[in-house]
Write a protein that holds these residues in place. Sequence first.
Motif: not given
Length: 185
Positions: A63, A65-66, A75, A79, A86-87, A90
Amino acid sequence: MATTTSTPATLTTWKLDPAHSHAEFKVKHMMISNVKGSFNGLSGTLTEHPTDKTLSSIEATIDVNTISTGDAQRDAHLKSGDFFDAGQFGTMTFRSSKVQPNGDGGYNVTGDLTIHGQTRQQVFVVDGPTAPGKDPWGNTRIGLSATTKINRKDYGLSWNAALETGGILVGDDVNITIEAQFIKQ
């Protein structure tokens, strides 16, 4: 003459334990030092052949987003659309296609690595898996470490900034290390 019938080997399925697994990366910053980061959102399955490890396979997902580099602003930038986006993208995924002994007691695991919507064949050098062991709750576990190096531009992660003194802000080569623990299913 008597005929013998061979029974197909029973494959063992191992589920990745996300609480005891993580992925780390490091990349040059300003051409002078490395910045490290990690991902904790791992999931996956190892299907292990009991006698011929070359018939084993692995699938894993991370993931995006982590991501954590120890700096919330960095960060957020990683993303964003400048990097992982990430959107839209992801997750990162790996699906093995070949497992070969590497002569060092481990394996070279080749497969499709997908980052930022781009898929490339990648080889991970794997140390392990370890011998199975029982945890205090009766689960059987194994562990492994895997490493590789990628060029981030091969995966569409090309954002950069020129430095006033020459050079670039973010290096192209990214070293990846995965520490994974699995629970027998």
